[in-house]
Design an enzyme around this catalytic site. Structure first.
Site, PDB file in Angstrom:
ATOM      1  CB  ILE A 116      10.108  74.350  -3.179  1.00  0.00           C
ATOM      2  CG1 ILE A 116       9.000  75.396  -3.246  1.00  0.00           C
ATOM      3  CG2 ILE A 116      11.167  74.650  -4.237  1.00  0.00           C
ATOM      4  CD1 ILE A 116       9.472  76.810  -3.004  1.00  0.00           C
ATOM      5  N   PRO A 117      10.629  70.936  -4.240  1.00  0.00           N
ATOM      6  CG  PRO A 117      10.268  69.630  -6.146  1.00  0.00           C
ATOM      7  CD  PRO A 117       9.829  70.902  -5.486  1.00  0.00           C
ATOM      8  CB  CYS A 118      15.580  71.825  -2.761  1.00  0.00           C
ATOM      9  SG  CYS A 118      15.226  71.618  -1.016  1.00  0.00           S
ATOM     10  CG  HIS A 119      13.456  66.093  -1.925  1.00  0.00           C
ATOM     11  ND1 HIS A 119      12.474  67.047  -1.786  1.00  0.00           N
ATOM     12  CD2 HIS A 119      12.852  65.017  -2.492  1.00  0.00           C
ATOM     13  CE1 HIS A 119      11.320  66.566  -2.221  1.00  0.00           C
ATOM     14  NE2 HIS A 119      11.528  65.337  -2.672  1.00  0.00           N
ATOM     15  NE  ARG A 120      10.321  65.437  -6.061  1.00  0.00           N
ATOM     16  CZ  ARG A 120       9.051  65.806  -6.233  1.00  0.00           C
ATOM     17  NH1 ARG A 120       8.735  66.589  -7.250  1.00  0.00           N
ATOM     18  NH2 ARG A 120       8.116  65.398  -5.398  1.00  0.00           N
TER      19      ARG A 120
END
Length: 290
Positions: free
Chosen positions: A246-250
């Protein structure tokens, strides 16, 4: 003198009271709309604007909370709980718990004691990981910066009553392939998530941000239909239980600054750069093959 805003607020407050007092009847949208003298379409839109969730979601939430209270009583059965909550049977009770709690009613009643979680440790381009899965999918992925002991303790804290097995299964392997293979060719990675309806909505929206892409907290708030919820979105992003997948870094700030990251701003910067390189024209990798 009452304004239209005051009148609308009173209608939504009246609807919430009606749901709270009559949830055992599982009232339809038409029934509640008629009670507050609105058309179903107008009521649906107005309720979502004021409450942040749809009428159906609100009814599900208060039904679930009532069911959870009943299940905690000694001797409570799933049949009786479904009946007392106004659900047509244990199947609907099961679906309600799976959708919102990420576990069955039986698992909830047992405090998660029947939940078996397999976990393993692995290396990634961004540091050591702990990855955990249930029969339903990946339930936890985090960076193990402080060692395997601390990483496992955090997993236990998230699922205090589960049974743990240190074992690498196919679901974990499939998830870790995302670091080394063409992500477009992977079979769908299944996730087993537990969160509030709002958190689940934010995490689902994050999954739509493509590799190499970036978004902002405000953008996500607008995408989920609640443009004033940027701060709440930030909290939900910070509570993401599955790093990278789940790409919360984006998610960055509207100013363009990268902002904070649960596992460190330096790691977030490296991740964004790593993904940008793999989507750049001419990059010779499985990530960019036609």
């Amino acid at each position: 003198m009452e304004t239209q805003k005051d009148i609308n607020y009173q209608r939504i407050a009246e609807a919430i009271t009606f749901y709270t007092e009559h949830f055992r009847e599982q009232p339809s949208l038409d029934t509640v709309a008629a009670h507050v003298h609105l058309s179903p379409h107008h009521f649906q839109r107005m309720f979502h604007e004021w409450a942040g969730v749809t009428p159906k979601q609100f009814l599900q939430y208060i039904s679930l909370e009532h069911a959870k209270g009943l299940l905690q009583a000694p001797g409570a059965t799933l049949f009786d709980t479904a009946f007392e909550t106004g659900l047509s049977g244990t199947g609907r009770l099961h679906d309600l718990f799976i959708k919102i709690e990420g576990m069955t009613p039986g698992e909830y009643k047992n405090g998660g004691s029947s939940l078996v979680i397999r976990y393993s440790f692995a290396e990634s381009p961004f540091g050591p990981l702990i990855v955990a899965s249930t029969d339903k999918g990946i339930c936890h992925l985090a960076f193990a910066d402080k060692g395997v002991g601390d990483a496992f303790n955090e997993l236990q804290r998230q699922f205090p009553n589960a049974t743990f097995q240190q074992f690498t299964d196919a679901q974990q392997q499939q998830a870790l392939f995302i670091f080394t293979q063409d992500w477009r060719q992977l079979r769908d990675i299944k996730l087993h998530l537990k969160g509030t309806p709002f958190q689940l909505k934010v995490w689902e929206t994050l999954l739509s941000v493509p590799l190499g892409g970036l978004t902002t907290y405000g953008d996500i708030a607008r995408d989920i239909g609640d443009p004033n919820a940027a701060r709440a979105v930030g909290s939900a992003v910070g509570d993401n239980p599955v790093a990278f997948l789940i790409p919360c870094h984006r998610v960055i700030r509207s100013s363009g600054a990268f902002g904070q990251y649960h596992w460190g701003i330096a790691r977030k910067t490296v991740m964004i750069g790593w993904e940008a390189a793999r989507t750049a024209p001419g990059f010779n990798s499985g990530f960019n093959e036609n």
